[in-house]
Scaffold this motif. Sequence first.
Motif, mmCIF file in Angstrom:
data_model
loop_
_atom_site.group_PDB
_atom_site.id
_atom_site.type_symbol
_atom_site.label_atom_id
_atom_site.label_comp_id
_atom_site.label_asym_id
_atom_site.label_seq_id
_atom_site.Cartn_x
_atom_site.Cartn_y
_atom_site.Cartn_z
ATOM 1 N N GLY A 1 31.149 78.498 88.770
ATOM 2 C CA GLY A 1 32.471 78.086 88.273
ATOM 3 C C GLY A 1 33.603 78.620 89.122
ATOM 4 O O GLY A 1 34.718 78.811 88.648
ATOM 5 N N GLY A 2 33.327 78.874 90.380
ATOM 6 C CA GLY A 2 34.372 79.321 91.305
ATOM 7 C C GLY A 2 34.489 80.828 91.443
ATOM 8 O O GLY A 2 35.377 81.303 92.128
ATOM 9 N N THR A 3 33.602 81.571 90.796
ATOM 10 C CA THR A 3 33.722 83.026 90.907
ATOM 11 C C THR A 3 32.968 83.598 92.114
ATOM 12 O O THR A 3 33.311 84.670 92.594
ATOM 13 C CB THR A 3 33.216 83.737 89.622
ATOM 14 O OG1 THR A 3 31.850 83.412 89.420
ATOM 15 C CG2 THR A 3 34.046 83.327 88.423
ATOM 16 N N VAL A 4 31.945 82.882 92.603
ATOM 17 C CA VAL A 4 31.222 83.338 93.788
ATOM 18 C C VAL A 4 31.796 82.620 95.001
ATOM 19 O O VAL A 4 31.732 81.392 95.090
ATOM 20 C CB VAL A 4 29.700 83.076 93.662
ATOM 21 C CG1 VAL A 4 28.988 83.408 94.966
ATOM 22 C CG2 VAL A 4 29.112 83.861 92.505
ATOM 23 N N LYS A 5 32.368 83.419 95.911
ATOM 24 C CA LYS A 5 33.005 82.859 97.102
ATOM 25 C C LYS A 5 32.526 83.620 98.327
ATOM 26 O O LYS A 5 32.133 84.793 98.210
ATOM 27 C CB LYS A 5 34.519 83.029 97.014
ATOM 28 C CG LYS A 5 35.156 82.402 95.820
ATOM 29 C CD LYS A 5 36.623 82.731 95.757
ATOM 30 C CE LYS A 5 37.156 82.333 94.407
ATOM 31 N NZ LYS A 5 38.531 82.692 94.230
ATOM 32 N N PRO A 6 32.606 82.980 99.481
ATOM 33 C CA PRO A 6 32.364 83.754 100.702
ATOM 34 C C PRO A 6 33.397 84.885 100.739
ATOM 35 O O PRO A 6 34.541 84.701 100.321
ATOM 36 C CB PRO A 6 32.615 82.753 101.823
ATOM 37 C CG PRO A 6 32.473 81.407 101.178
ATOM 38 C CD PRO A 6 32.911 81.589 99.751
ATOM 39 N N THR A 7 32.982 86.043 101.183
ATOM 40 C CA THR A 7 33.898 87.196 101.167
ATOM 41 C C THR A 7 34.268 87.628 102.566
ATOM 42 O O THR A 7 33.608 87.272 103.543
ATOM 43 C CB THR A 7 33.234 88.385 100.435
ATOM 44 O OG1 THR A 7 32.044 88.721 101.134
ATOM 45 C CG2 THR A 7 32.924 88.051 99.002
ATOM 46 N N ALA A 8 35.296 88.428 102.626
ATOM 47 C CA ALA A 8 35.669 89.014 103.907
ATOM 48 C C ALA A 8 34.576 89.992 104.322
ATOM 49 O O ALA A 8 33.995 90.674 103.491
ATOM 50 C CB ALA A 8 37.014 89.743 103.777
ATOM 51 N N ALA A 9 34.291 90.029 105.592
ATOM 52 C CA ALA A 9 33.344 90.966 106.197
ATOM 53 C C ALA A 9 31.965 90.929 105.543
ATOM 54 O O ALA A 9 31.312 91.935 105.438
ATOM 55 C CB ALA A 9 33.918 92.373 106.184
ATOM 56 N N LYS A 10 31.502 89.741 105.135
ATOM 57 C CA LYS A 10 30.172 89.637 104.516
ATOM 58 C C LYS A 10 29.057 89.604 105.540
ATOM 59 O O LYS A 10 27.942 89.973 105.246
ATOM 60 C CB LYS A 10 30.076 88.418 103.598
ATOM 61 C CG LYS A 10 29.879 87.107 104.333
ATOM 62 C CD LYS A 10 29.504 86.008 103.375
ATOM 63 C CE LYS A 10 29.483 84.680 104.046
ATOM 64 N NZ LYS A 10 28.296 84.173 104.576
#
Length: 173
Positions: free
Chosen positions: A163-172
């Motif tokens: 529902g949009g809570t899992v996103k690519p993150t910075a420095a992953k």
Amino acid sequence: MKRCVVALCTLLAFLLASAPPPAIAAGGGGGGGGGGDSTAAKPMDPDYKAAETAIKARDFPSAMRLLQGVVTRDGTNADAYNWLAYATRKNGDPASAIPIYEKALSIDPEHRGAHEYIGEAYLQLNDLPRAKAHLARLDKLCFLPCSEYRDLKKAVEAYEKSGGTVKPTAAKD
């Protein structure tokens, strides 16, 4: 049987003809370049190489500074723009990365890495339709499934499932 052999030979000839030249394939290109061109490869800018090392070390500010110099000297280097946008995004500023990815794509509209990474940036910014548009573009660019398509598809699916809570993150990476 003869038809099968002819079909197999035709497929093999097509695959070989559509493969990028070795110089382009080996260049990395910031996450998968596009079609490139068939001209002789230019000597690599030492700052570009240093920026790649900085990115691998997750030193995104140094990479950004180095790549800014590279694109100033060579405004036609789609790979350098792609890496600059990547470092900017991974440094925590996906909104500022978008126009840099767009610059890479204006130079090389088939740059698979830029399509993947701009899609991830759009997911970070909660813009699922634009992320999906780049996923669709990758689907057309990749004759056979490619890593850029698979990675962005996985990110889009995780985003949708959560529902949009899992996103690519910075420095992953």
